[in-house]
Design a protein around this motif. Structure first.
Motif: not given
Length: 208
Positions: A177-183, A186-191
């Motif tokens: 996981i590269l980034f988590v936007d709780a608001e 959203l979750i950004v994952v590598l690959g």
């Protein structure tokens, strides 16, 4: 806490990491999910939590599904999924779970349904080689012989042949996981993640 979340794949893009490298990432919308059932060793023989995702109207659900959710007193949810956990003591019915259970740097296993590619031949499905394309050859992409005649006189089960390709449940393990936007959930994952944009996916912490 429950060991997973349901969500949807939004799509892929690419970003520049801290080293200046262009890396592929997948953006996911996960949760919020609601706890719809708690299973215990005494009643069910094992510890697990069922969570629901994607609130819908009653026309998308069967009467047993509607009754199950109304009994718990939660909104009508289209997707239900069960996660095994070690203890159910800290979980309550109707509890809302969101992406804040994950943080940047966590490793997750993501399960989804791969893109369906219909009826595919041997070259595409099993990476077979083809026949010669010149000198009058009429065997370009044909399967050819599939077995001997008198002995064994049949084709063994599991023979690699043309058929349905894709549309299978697949799990990609140890995605970072590269980034988590709780608001915005959203979750950004590598690959990459299985399936096309909009597909239902399941996230679970990577088990070492």
């Amino acid at each position: 806490m429950p060991l997973g979340l349901l969500g949807n794949k939004i799509g892929m893009t690419q970003i520049v990491d801290e080293r200046g490298n262009m890396v592929p990432v997948t953006i996911l919308r996960a949760g919020p999910c609601i706890v719809t059932q708690i299973k215990t060793v005494e009643v069910d023989g094992y510890e697990a939590v069922q969570v629901g995702y994607n609130q819908v109207s009653s026309k998308f659900l069967t009467k047993p599904q509607i009754g199950h959710l109304e009994k718990v007193g939660v909104p009508l949810l289209r997707y239900l999924h069960e996660y095994r956990i070690d203890s159910t003591e800290q979980v309550t019915l109707g509890q809302t779970i969101s992406v804040d259970m994950f943080k940047s740097g966590d490793l997750v296993d993501i399960t989804g349904k791969t893109i369906g590619k219909g009826f595919a031949g041997l070259q595409k499905r099993h990476n077979f080689g083809r026949g010669p394309m010149t000198h009058g050859s009429k065997n370009h992409r044909a399967p050819g012989s599939i077995g001997a005649g008198t002995t064994p006189g049949r084709v063994y089960p599991g023979k690699k042949m043309a058929g349905h390709l894709g549309a299978k449940k697949v799990t990609i393990k140890k995605l970072k996981i590269l980034f988590v936007d709780a608001e915005n959930n959203l979750i950004v994952v590598l690959g990459s993640v299985p399936g096309k944009s909009g597909n239902l996916i399941s996230l679970q912490p990577y088990k070492y």
